[in-house]
Design a protein around this motif. Structure first.
Motif, short mmCIF file in Angstrom:
data_model
loop_
_atom_site.label_atom_id
_atom_site.label_comp_id
_atom_site.label_asym_id
_atom_site.label_seq_id
_atom_site.Cartn_x
_atom_site.Cartn_y
_atom_site.Cartn_z
N PHE A 108 33.11 -13.36 22.93
CA PHE A 108 32.74 -12.31 22.89
C PHE A 108 31.69 -12.24 23.89
O PHE A 108 31.34 -13.34 24.24
N GLN B 298 28.21 -10.77 25.76
CA GLN B 298 27.32 -9.63 25.30
C GLN B 298 26.88 -8.27 26.27
O GLN B 298 26.69 -7.58 25.94
N LEU B 299 27.08 -8.83 27.16
CA LEU B 299 26.39 -7.85 28.09
C LEU B 299 28.15 -7.12 29.14
O LEU B 299 27.43 -6.20 30.24
N HIS C 107 26.83 -4.58 22.35
CA HIS C 107 25.62 -5.74 22.25
C HIS C 107 25.59 -6.53 21.32
O HIS C 107 25.24 -7.82 21.27
N HIS C 108 24.96 -5.51 20.22
CA HIS C 108 25.34 -6.64 18.47
C HIS C 108 25.30 -5.62 17.50
O HIS C 108 24.37 -4.48 17.53
N GLU D 226 25.68 -15.75 15.18
CA GLU D 226 26.41 -15.51 16.04
C GLU D 226 27.89 -15.46 15.35
O GLU D 226 27.54 -16.69 14.77
N THR E 58 30.06 -12.53 18.61
CA THR E 58 30.09 -11.53 18.70
C THR E 58 28.35 -11.85 17.78
O THR E 58 28.20 -12.57 16.99
N ARG E 59 27.24 -11.02 18.30
CA ARG E 59 25.92 -11.12 17.91
C ARG E 59 26.00 -10.52 17.08
O ARG E 59 26.36 -9.38 16.62
N GLU F 22 23.00 -9.25 13.76
CA GLU F 22 20.79 -8.99 13.34
C GLU F 22 20.82 -8.88 12.17
O GLU F 22 21.59 -8.04 11.38
#
Length: 128
Positions: A56, A58-59, A64-65, A109, A114-115, A117
């Motif tokens: 993955f 991220q940007l 994004h997450h 992650e 992949t992030r 939260e």
């Protein structure tokens, strides 16, 4: 649905994480896992062959997450302890953040980068 480059590496992580968060598998097949709980459903699917084993980024355009909301601040700490116990990559341990009054989160992650939260915002947060 989250598309993962290495399904075999990500499957155990998501089975443990989603189960811990109260989601239960309702569909599981080769290269596919779909879990449901409460008002949330999350699935993972194997990337096409040409993208297998990619991590993955991220940007890049797209995701994004993914964020899961916790009911209590202590739930964020409990998730962090769980993540440490399964060896997840922690981007930042539980900490206060500037996103809303009382914002408290842990960022981590999956095995493919992949992030994810888990956060808690008291009351209605920014919607108050």
């Amino acid at each position: 649905m989250l598309t993962v480059g290495n399904f075999d590496a990500c499957l155990p992580f998501y089975e443990e994480l989603l189960g811990f968060l109260g989601l239960r598998p309702v569909l599981k097949a080769d290269g596919f896992l779909y879990c449901v709980g409460g008002r949330t459903a999350v699935g993972i699917v194997q990337a096409e062959d040409r993208w297998r084993d990619e991590r993955f980024v991220q940007l890049r355009p797209g995701l994004h997450h993914v964020c899961f909301r916790a009911r209590e601040r202590a739930d964020v700490d409990t998730v962090h302890e769980f993540l440490v116990g399964i060896g997840a990559k922690i981007v930042h341990p539980p900490e206060d953040g500037p996103w809303a009054p009382g914002y408290y989160s842990v960022l981590f992650e999956d095995p493919g980068g992949t992030r994810l939260e888990v956060n808690h915002v008291p009351g209605k947060g920014l919607l108050a």
